[in-house]
Design an enzyme around this catalytic site. Structure first.
Site, PDB file in Angstrom:
ATOM      1  CB  CYS A   1     -23.050  35.202  -0.247  1.00 37.13           C
ATOM      2  SG  CYS A   1     -21.895  33.986   0.111  1.00 37.13           S
TER       3      CYS A   1
ATOM      4  CG  HIS B   1     -22.221  30.792  -3.349  1.00 29.98           C
ATOM      5  ND1 HIS B   1     -21.108  30.700  -4.529  1.00 29.98           N
ATOM      6  CD2 HIS B   1     -21.956  30.948  -2.364  1.00 29.98           C
ATOM      7  CE1 HIS B   1     -20.030  31.459  -3.425  1.00 29.98           C
ATOM      8  NE2 HIS B   1     -20.429  31.888  -2.245  1.00 29.98           N
TER       9      HIS B   1
HETATM   10  N1  LIG Z   1     -17.705  37.997  -3.111  1.00 32.73           N
HETATM   11  C1  LIG Z   1     -19.267  37.980  -2.697  1.00 32.73           C
HETATM   12  O1  LIG Z   1     -19.306  36.858  -2.730  1.00 32.73           O
HETATM   13  C2  LIG Z   1     -19.991  38.050  -1.254  1.00 32.73           C
HETATM   14  C3  LIG Z   1     -21.104  37.966  -0.744  1.00 32.73           C
HETATM   15  C4  LIG Z   1     -21.092  38.250  -0.001  1.00 32.73           C
HETATM   16  C5  LIG Z   1     -20.979  39.199   1.555  1.00 32.73           C
HETATM   17  N2  LIG Z   1     -19.239  39.513   0.638  1.00 32.73           N
HETATM   18  C6  LIG Z   1     -18.943  40.282   2.069  1.00 32.73           C
HETATM   19  O2  LIG Z   1     -18.493  41.365   1.291  1.00 32.73           O
HETATM   20  C7  LIG Z   1     -17.419  42.181   1.208  1.00 32.73           C
HETATM   21  C8  LIG Z   1     -16.481  42.669   0.106  1.00 32.73           C
HETATM   22  O3  LIG Z   1     -16.463  41.252  -1.164  1.00 32.73           O
HETATM   23  P1  LIG Z   1     -15.728  41.745  -2.284  1.00 32.73           P
HETATM   24  O4  LIG Z   1     -16.298  40.131  -2.852  1.00 32.73           O
HETATM   25  O5  LIG Z   1     -16.315  42.793  -2.653  1.00 32.73           O
HETATM   26  O6  LIG Z   1     -14.611  41.599  -2.133  1.00 32.73           O
HETATM   27  P2  LIG Z   1     -13.384  42.556  -2.998  1.00 32.73           P
HETATM   28  O7  LIG Z   1     -13.684  42.495  -4.541  1.00 32.73           O
HETATM   29  O8  LIG Z   1     -11.878  42.042  -2.324  1.00 32.73           O
HETATM   30  O9  LIG Z   1     -12.998  43.820  -2.600  1.00 32.73           O
HETATM   31  C9  LIG Z   1     -13.170  44.594  -1.431  1.00 32.73           C
HETATM   32  C10 LIG Z   1     -13.598  45.961  -1.283  1.00 32.73           C
HETATM   33  O10 LIG Z   1     -13.483  46.506  -0.294  1.00 32.73           O
HETATM   34  C11 LIG Z   1     -12.172  47.811  -0.233  1.00 32.73           C
HETATM   35  N3  LIG Z   1     -11.525  48.307   0.610  1.00 32.73           N
HETATM   36  C12 LIG Z   1     -10.825  47.290   1.202  1.00 32.73           C
HETATM   37  N4  LIG Z   1     -10.031  47.989   2.519  1.00 32.73           N
HETATM   38  C13 LIG Z   1     -11.024  49.404   2.605  1.00 32.73           C
HETATM   39  C14 LIG Z   1     -10.464  50.281   3.441  1.00 32.73           C
HETATM   40  N5  LIG Z   1      -9.545  50.336   3.737  1.00 32.73           N
HETATM   41  N6  LIG Z   1     -11.179  51.799   3.130  1.00 32.73           N
HETATM   42  C15 LIG Z   1     -12.034  51.140   1.755  1.00 32.73           C
HETATM   43  N7  LIG Z   1     -12.711  50.337   0.973  1.00 32.73           N
HETATM   44  C16 LIG Z   1     -11.554  49.698   1.402  1.00 32.73           C
HETATM   45  C17 LIG Z   1     -11.778  47.993  -1.685  1.00 32.73           C
HETATM   46  O11 LIG Z   1     -11.418  48.810  -2.118  1.00 32.73           O
HETATM   47  P3  LIG Z   1      -9.676  49.509  -3.150  1.00 32.73           P
HETATM   48  O12 LIG Z   1      -9.698  48.985  -4.204  1.00 32.73           O
HETATM   49  O13 LIG Z   1     -10.136  50.955  -2.962  1.00 32.73           O
HETATM   50  O14 LIG Z   1      -8.711  48.881  -2.219  1.00 32.73           O
HETATM   51  C18 LIG Z   1     -12.758  46.992  -2.773  1.00 32.73           C
HETATM   52  O15 LIG Z   1     -13.161  47.279  -2.959  1.00 32.73           O
HETATM   53  C19 LIG Z   1     -16.707  41.461   2.371  1.00 32.73           C
HETATM   54  O16 LIG Z   1     -16.754  41.565   3.228  1.00 32.73           O
HETATM   55  C20 LIG Z   1     -17.292  40.104   1.912  1.00 32.73           C
HETATM   56  O17 LIG Z   1     -17.050  39.321   3.480  1.00 32.73           O
HETATM   57  C21 LIG Z   1     -18.971  38.925  -0.322  1.00 32.73           C
END
Ligand SMILES: NC(=O)c1ccc[n+]([C@@H]2O[C@H](COP(=O)([O-])OP(=O)(O)OC[C@H]3O[C@@H](n4cnc5c(N)ncnc54)[C@H](OP(=O)(O)O)[C@@H]3O)[C@@H](O)[C@H]2O)c1
Length: 330
Positions: A128, A240
């Site tokens: 990001c 950010h």
């Molecule tokens: N937040 C940001 O600003 C941002 C920016 C760029 C990239 N990212 C990337 O995007 C990804 C998600 O980030 P987030 O911030 O959205 O995290 P988050 O809020 O912690 O959400 C994680 C998600 O992953 C799912 N998940 C985890 N393990 C799983 C599995 N084994 N099978 C299926 N679903 C699974 C969870 O589902 P359950 O609830 O069902 O467990 C939840 O929906 C990460 O790789 C992160 O690095 C995030």
């Protein structure tokens, strides 16, 4: 068109739902996936309730054109073959494949043509902090080649996902009630603090987050640019900010750069310091573009320039960029 969202319950997954609602993409069917934690939960999309399926190694992706995945790098690595084996194109938000030579790393304003060459049917969405920086740098690069960048980031709690946001909110409530704040997601208490540490430290004492900014910027911009970053977590909920210092091959004036930002796709110029007009995360959260302001000549280097840049990292830094990649492809 049939689209899947993997990780729909998360911070990025929820933004995918909102963005697909907002935009005019012809979505005939939306399929939602999660882990055991959210399987069975229902989300509303365009007036219909859709139940979250458990992500498993089966043929559930047969017939799905695009999978927008945001479930962490481990899940992406484990399920990439399952997701792509029947022809689905996986647009992945995690860091799992970003630096693989046969996986394009795409920011549509900068290198849209790279998206067309995805032999593994995986396209990676960059980190990001890198996305918002390269959208802004691209405007300057068109004036003169950028040789190096120093950047300090001010990254919001939501960069650590839904749990990061909940922890910051809880800490302020706990402190307000005279209680000890709960510290779990971040290395230290984030409320009333800043933490110069995002992701793990690497051998050169930069963090992985900081090294992502070095490597990913070079790959996206097809450039020998060098980026030295200090990534800092701040007690902001969403969006950010970055303080960017750059050096170009020839000196470029502030006026030239202002004009370049003003016409750059995806960039909004917000630079009237005398009127207190500059971007701030509180007011940029929820918006699509990358906002730039505080543009100045560097005082220590003739070819140097400095500016301030803010963007909603869950939108442009994640979900929106991935949807724009999909739009580029169709
Ligand atoms: N937040 C940001 O600003 C941002 C920016 C760029 C990239 N990212 C990337 O995007 C990804 C998600 O980030 P987030 O911030 O959205 O995290 P988050 O809020 O912690 O959400 C994680 C998600 O992953 C799912 N998940 C985890 N393990 C799983 C599995 N084994 N099978 C299926 N679903 C699974 C969870 O589902 P359950 O609830 O069902 O467990 C939840 O929906 C990460 O790789 C992160 O690095 C995030």
């Amino acid at each position: 068109m049939k689209i899947a969202i993997v990780g729909v319950s998360g911070a990025v997954g929820q933004e995918f739902l909102r963005i697909l609602e907002e935009r005019t993409l012809p979505v005939d069917e939306l399929v939602l996936f999660g882990s055991q934690r959210s399987a069975g939960r229902k989300y509303n999309f365009r007036g219909k309730e859709i139940e979250v399926k458990l992500l498993q190694h089966n043929d559930d992706f047969k017939g799905i054109d695009f999978a927008l995945t945001s479930a962490g790098a481990g899940t992406s690595r484990e399920f990439a073959d399952t997701i792509t084996k029947h022809g689905t194109v996986m647009i992945d938000n995690s860091s799992a494949f970003r630096m693989d030579a046969d996986v394009p790393l795409v920011v549509p304003e900068v290198n849209p043509e790279d998206a067309k060459n995805a032999p593994r049917r995986i396209i990676a969405n960059p980190n990001c902090t890198t996305i918002q920086m390269v959208v802004a740098l691209n405007a300057v690069e068109k004036l003169s080649h950028i040789t190096r960048v120093h950047v300090s980031t001010y990254q919001s709690a939501s960069g650590a996902g839904a749990a990061g946001m909940a922890e910051l909110e809880a800490q302020y409530a706990e402190l307000g009630a005279g209680k000890e704040p709960t510290v779990a997601k971040f290395a230290f208490q984030l409320a009333y603090n800043v933490i110069p540490h995002i992701d793990v430290f690497t051998d050169n004492d930069y963090t992985k987050e900081e090294m992502k900014m070095f490597h990913e910027t070079r790959k996206i911009m097809h450039s020998d640019i060098r980026v030295s970053a200090t990534c800092v977590r701040v007690p902001v909920m969403r969006a950010h900010s970055e303080s960017v210092w750059l050096e170009t091959e020839r000196p470029v004036s502030v006026e030239e750069v202002r004009a370049a930002f003003a016409k750059e796709p995806g960039v909004v110029l917000m630079d009237e310091p005398a009127e207190k007009v500059y971007p701030m995360p509180l007011f940029i959260a929820g918006k699509d573009p990358v906002y730039v302001g505080r543009i100045r000549k560097d005082l220590t280097c003739d070819n140097g320039l400095t500016f301030w840049c803010v963007s909603d990292q869950i939108k442009k830094g994640a979900a929106l960029n991935a949807v724009q990649i999909l739009e580029t492809l169709i």
